[in-house]
Design an enzyme around this catalytic site. Structure first.
Site, PDB file in Angstrom:
ATOM      1  N   SER A   1      60.202  30.036  13.639  1.00 40.47           N
ATOM      2  CA  SER A   1      61.060  28.839  13.688  1.00 40.47           C
ATOM      3  C   SER A   1      62.494  29.320  13.811  1.00 40.47           C
ATOM      4  CB  SER A   1      60.886  28.062  12.379  1.00 40.47           C
ATOM      5  OG  SER A   1      61.904  27.102  12.220  1.00 40.47           O
TER       6      SER A   1
ATOM      7  N   TYR B   1      60.329  27.398   3.216  1.00 40.08           N
ATOM      8  CA  TYR B   1      60.093  27.429   4.668  1.00 40.08           C
ATOM      9  C   TYR B   1      60.906  28.553   5.309  1.00 40.08           C
ATOM     10  CZ  TYR B   1      59.088  25.548   9.339  1.00 40.08           C
ATOM     11  OH  TYR B   1      58.653  25.391  10.637  1.00 40.08           O
TER      12      TYR B   1
HETATM   13  P1  NAD Z   1      52.041  19.960  12.810  1.00 37.38           P
HETATM   14  O1  NAD Z   1      52.195  19.651  11.365  1.00 37.38           O
HETATM   15  O2  NAD Z   1      51.758  18.866  13.752  1.00 37.38           O
HETATM   16  O3  NAD Z   1      50.941  21.085  13.045  1.00 37.38           O
HETATM   17  C1  NAD Z   1      50.639  22.081  12.100  1.00 37.38           C
HETATM   18  C2  NAD Z   1      49.135  22.245  12.060  1.00 37.38           C
HETATM   19  O4  NAD Z   1      48.828  23.313  11.138  1.00 37.38           O
HETATM   20  C3  NAD Z   1      48.416  20.986  11.567  1.00 37.38           C
HETATM   21  O5  NAD Z   1      47.388  20.618  12.450  1.00 37.38           O
HETATM   22  C4  NAD Z   1      47.881  21.407  10.203  1.00 37.38           C
HETATM   23  O6  NAD Z   1      46.690  20.757   9.817  1.00 37.38           O
HETATM   24  C5  NAD Z   1      47.675  22.908  10.428  1.00 37.38           C
HETATM   25  N1  NAD Z   1      47.525  23.612   9.155  1.00 37.38           N
HETATM   26  C6  NAD Z   1      48.255  23.479   8.026  1.00 37.38           C
HETATM   27  N2  NAD Z   1      47.739  24.230   7.036  1.00 37.38           N
HETATM   28  C7  NAD Z   1      46.663  24.865   7.558  1.00 37.38           C
HETATM   29  C8  NAD Z   1      45.710  25.789   7.037  1.00 37.38           C
HETATM   30  N3  NAD Z   1      45.750  26.200   5.757  1.00 37.38           N
HETATM   31  N4  NAD Z   1      44.745  26.254   7.858  1.00 37.38           N
HETATM   32  C9  NAD Z   1      44.679  25.822   9.149  1.00 37.38           C
HETATM   33  N5  NAD Z   1      45.536  24.955   9.695  1.00 37.38           N
HETATM   34  C10 NAD Z   1      46.518  24.477   8.907  1.00 37.38           C
HETATM   35  O7  NAD Z   1      53.415  20.678  13.217  1.00 37.38           O
HETATM   36  P2  NAD Z   1      53.844  21.515  14.517  1.00 37.38           P
HETATM   37  O8  NAD Z   1      55.258  21.223  14.796  1.00 37.38           O
HETATM   38  O9  NAD Z   1      52.842  21.392  15.612  1.00 37.38           O
HETATM   39  O10 NAD Z   1      53.791  22.996  13.902  1.00 37.38           O
HETATM   40  C11 NAD Z   1      53.255  24.118  14.587  1.00 37.38           C
HETATM   41  C12 NAD Z   1      54.042  25.357  14.159  1.00 37.38           C
HETATM   42  O11 NAD Z   1      55.388  25.255  14.630  1.00 37.38           O
HETATM   43  C13 NAD Z   1      54.155  25.531  12.643  1.00 37.38           C
HETATM   44  O12 NAD Z   1      54.002  26.891  12.313  1.00 37.38           O
HETATM   45  C14 NAD Z   1      55.564  25.076  12.339  1.00 37.38           C
HETATM   46  O13 NAD Z   1      56.087  25.648  11.171  1.00 37.38           O
HETATM   47  C15 NAD Z   1      56.280  25.550  13.586  1.00 37.38           C
HETATM   48  N6  NAD Z   1      57.559  24.896  13.862  1.00 37.38           N
HETATM   49  C16 NAD Z   1      57.644  23.542  13.988  1.00 37.38           C
HETATM   50  C17 NAD Z   1      58.873  22.971  14.284  1.00 37.38           C
HETATM   51  C18 NAD Z   1      59.043  21.496  14.470  1.00 37.38           C
HETATM   52  O14 NAD Z   1      60.204  21.035  14.524  1.00 37.38           O
HETATM   53  N7  NAD Z   1      57.992  20.713  14.607  1.00 37.38           N
HETATM   54  C19 NAD Z   1      59.996  23.775  14.431  1.00 37.38           C
HETATM   55  C20 NAD Z   1      59.870  25.146  14.284  1.00 37.38           C
HETATM   56  C21 NAD Z   1      58.639  25.706  14.013  1.00 37.38           C
END
Ligand code: NAD
Length: 243
Positions: A134, A147
């Site tokens: 991130s 985080y």
């Molecule tokens: P999201 O919450 O839609 O997706 C995250 C997924 O991870 C979900 O489907 C959730 O069920 C799954 N998950 C959580 N705990 C888990 C576990 N113990 N085992 C298996 N799966 C698990 O959010 P997203 O934005 O699609 O996030 C994807 C990645 O991107 C994450 O690592 C997040 O930290 C990162 N990220 C997101 C953003 C943002 O602004 N959305 C920004 C930077 C980084």
């Protein structure tokens, strides 16, 4: 069709960025394996992709869960450690158990994925790992102690893995998305406009990101086009971190 004949494992693929990545890898010929704890949503995403996709229950914090997944696969060419959770509390206020929970999913989950998939990736001879960090892995952020710590750790672990797996021909890179419109950000009670207004002073590209903004970077890093890229960081944030 950069991924014809290749098997791609994506954690956290039931929704958000992971689901978008699964669709994109499949569209380029991959067999995609979606892992998540949200079984209903994950099965739906896999079914919509079709025969090239399968869903497996995967709790990334469990080594046995990873082992069970890997046991069922003939090969793994690409691993995307995408599963993650967010949590909002300052260094002063965060509960230690909450801090541990976030590190367990984001950091230990990423470690276990790499460790468990390594023998299969080694056999692939052109294995690639993409770890989703991130912009919180590049800078500090308010009220985000767990985080921020976890995403810096993902960035560091990526460097360690790039070195450790180099002799096996496995490339390991990290992706650093900015504010991306997914269920992680668009939580009930927080409107898209509110989120945009808060971040607009920082954004050089004046909108929130979408999963489809992140997808091309992940696919590039996973592909043979990135054969000379390992241990590197790719920022996809609309310029958020520039100033
Ligand atoms: P999201 O919450 O839609 O997706 C995250 C997924 O991870 C979900 O489907 C959730 O069920 C799954 N998950 C959580 N705990 C888990 C576990 N113990 N085992 C298996 N799966 C698990 O959010 P997203 O934005 O699609 O996030 C994807 C990645 O991107 C994450 O690592 C997040 O930290 C990162 N990220 C997101 C953003 C943002 O602004 N959305 C920004 C930077 C980084």
């Amino acid at each position: 069709m950069r991924f014809q004949g290749k098997t791609v494992v994506i954690s956290g693929a039931a929704r958000g960025q992971g689901a978008a990545e699964a669709r994109a890898f499949a569209a380029e010929g991959a067999t995609v394996v979606l892992g998540d704890v949200l079984d209903g949503e994950g099965r739906e995403v896999a079914a919509a992709i079709g025969a090239a996709a399968s869903y497996h229950h995967l709790d990334v914090t469990s080594e046995e869960s990873w082992r069970e997944l890997v046991r069922q696969l003939e090969r793994i060419d690409v691993l995307v450690n995408n599963a993650g959770v967010v949590s909002f509390a300052s260094v002063a206020d965060v509960e230690p158990d909450e801090f541990r929970r976030v590190l367990e999913v984001n950091v230990v989950g990423t470690l276990l994925g790499m460790k468990t998939a390594a023998p299969s990736l080694r056999r692939s001879e052109r294995g690639a790992i993409v770890n989703i960090s991130s912009i919180s892995g590049l800078k500090g952020a308010a009220e985000s102690a767990a985080y921020v710590a976890s995403k810096w750790a993902v960035r560091g672990l990526t460097k360690a893995a790039a070195v450790d797996f180099a002799a096996d021909g496995i490339r390991v890179n990290s992706v650093h998305p900015g504010v991306i419109e997914t269920p992680m950000v668009l939580t009930p009670g927080r409107s898209r406009d509110e989120i945009l207004e808060r971040h607009l002073p920082r954004l050089l590209v004046r909108r929130l990101g979408t999963a489809d903004d992140v997808v091309p970077i992940v696919l590039f890093l996973a592909s043979d086009e990135a054969a000379y890229v390992t241990g590197a960081e790719f920022v996809v944030d609309g310029g958020w971190t520039v100033r």
